[in-house]
Scaffold this motif. Structure first.
Motif, PDB file in Angstrom:
ATOM      1  N   HIS A 110      50.333   2.136 100.831  1.00 30.07           N
ATOM      2  CA  HIS A 110      51.134   1.417 101.977  1.00 30.07           C
ATOM      3  C   HIS A 110      51.949   0.228 101.507  1.00 30.07           C
ATOM      4  CE1 HIS A 110      48.497   3.837 104.876  1.00 30.07           C
ATOM      5  NE2 HIS A 110      47.207   3.321 103.739  1.00 30.07           N
ATOM      6  N   PRO A 111      53.231   0.185 102.569  1.00 25.32           N
ATOM      7  CA  PRO A 111      53.898  -1.029 102.036  1.00 25.32           C
ATOM      8  C   PRO A 111      53.381  -2.382 102.628  1.00 25.32           C
ATOM      9  CG  PRO A 111      54.841   0.351 103.792  1.00 25.32           C
ATOM     10  CD  PRO A 111      53.664   0.978 103.210  1.00 25.32           C
ATOM     11  N   VAL A 112      53.435  -3.432 101.920  1.00 23.65           N
ATOM     12  CA  VAL A 112      52.892  -4.650 102.396  1.00 23.65           C
ATOM     13  C   VAL A 112      54.221  -5.369 102.273  1.00 23.65           C
ATOM     14  CG1 VAL A 112      51.386  -6.682 101.817  1.00 23.65           C
ATOM     15  CG2 VAL A 112      50.795  -4.321 101.311  1.00 23.65           C
ATOM     16  N   ARG A 113      54.456  -6.394 103.404  1.00 19.89           N
ATOM     17  CA  ARG A 113      55.499  -7.037 103.534  1.00 19.89           C
ATOM     18  C   ARG A 113      55.375  -8.314 102.863  1.00 19.89           C
ATOM     19  NH1 ARG A 113      58.089  -9.073 109.342  1.00 19.89           N
ATOM     20  NH2 ARG A 113      59.843 -10.434 108.483  1.00 19.89           N
ATOM     21  N   HIS A 148      59.244  -5.090 100.887  1.00 21.06           N
ATOM     22  CA  HIS A 148      57.870  -4.503 100.760  1.00 21.06           C
ATOM     23  C   HIS A 148      57.517  -4.346  99.262  1.00 21.06           C
ATOM     24  CE1 HIS A 148      59.122  -3.776 104.932  1.00 21.06           C
ATOM     25  NE2 HIS A 148      58.117  -4.084 105.172  1.00 21.06           N
ATOM     26  N   GLU A 153      51.988  -3.576 108.189  1.00 26.02           N
ATOM     27  CA  GLU A 153      52.475  -4.017 106.938  1.00 26.02           C
ATOM     28  C   GLU A 153      52.238  -5.347 106.694  1.00 26.02           C
ATOM     29  OE1 GLU A 153      57.113  -5.104 108.110  1.00 26.02           O
ATOM     30  OE2 GLU A 153      56.565  -3.099 107.540  1.00 26.02           O
TER      31      GLU A 153
END
Length: 163
Positions: free
Chosen positions: A55-58, A68, A100
């Motif tokens: 999962h992309p995290v901001r 990201h 995100e």
């Protein structure tokens, strides 16, 4: 109530079918295919080579823009940072996010017996917080026990890093 010959024949067929079904089910339960050994290495190799989605995290760049970071990158970076902590071994790290947006992390460790666990958890929390802030920027939430949970899963008499 008397049974006629048709009823007796139907009951006999039903009993025969039940007996056949029981025999077949018993044979299937006892059957093992020795060929699984021949393909087990191939199956394991494929499973290990498959990349799993991350999962992309901001994150926020120093000059204000957003980008990201992969959850796997965060986990690997935390693992590397926490390898410095003596008398414990990190066994699992899980990033929590709302969509995100990073919301927290759970860090599971094995600790050495007689190491003060509260101060160990505080040390882990401090290093993890610093690393997350370095990567994500100021978007990380304030460090709290619930947002950055350190769980002591096991205690071992020797140094867990040498086990």
């Amino acid at each position: 109530m008397a049974m006629n010959s048709d009823d007796l024949a139907a009951a006999s067929r039903e009993a025969a079918n039940e007996a056949i079904l029981h025999t077949v089910a018993t044979e299937l339960r006892g059957h093992t295919d020795d060929r699984w050994v021949a393909i087990s290495d191939d199956v394991l190799s494929r499973v290990m080579c498959i990349s799993r989605p991350s999962h992309p995290v901001r994150a926020q760049a120093p000059r204000g823009g957003y980008f990201h970071v992969s959850e796997q990158v965060l986990v690997a970076s935390l693992q590397h940072a926490l390898d410095e902590v003596p008398h414990c071994e990190v066994t699992h790290i899980q990033i929590q996010a709302d969509g995100e947006t990073y919301t927290g992390v759970t860090i599971i460790v094995t600790a050495q017996y007689r190491v003060p666990l509260i101060s160990l958890a505080d040390q882990i929390r401090g290093l993890a917080s610093g690393r997350l802030t370095d990567i994500l920027g100021p978007v990380t939430p304030e460090v709290t026990v619930s947002a950055m949970h350190v769980h002591i899963e096991d205690v071992t008499p020797g140094d867990p890093k040498r086990a």
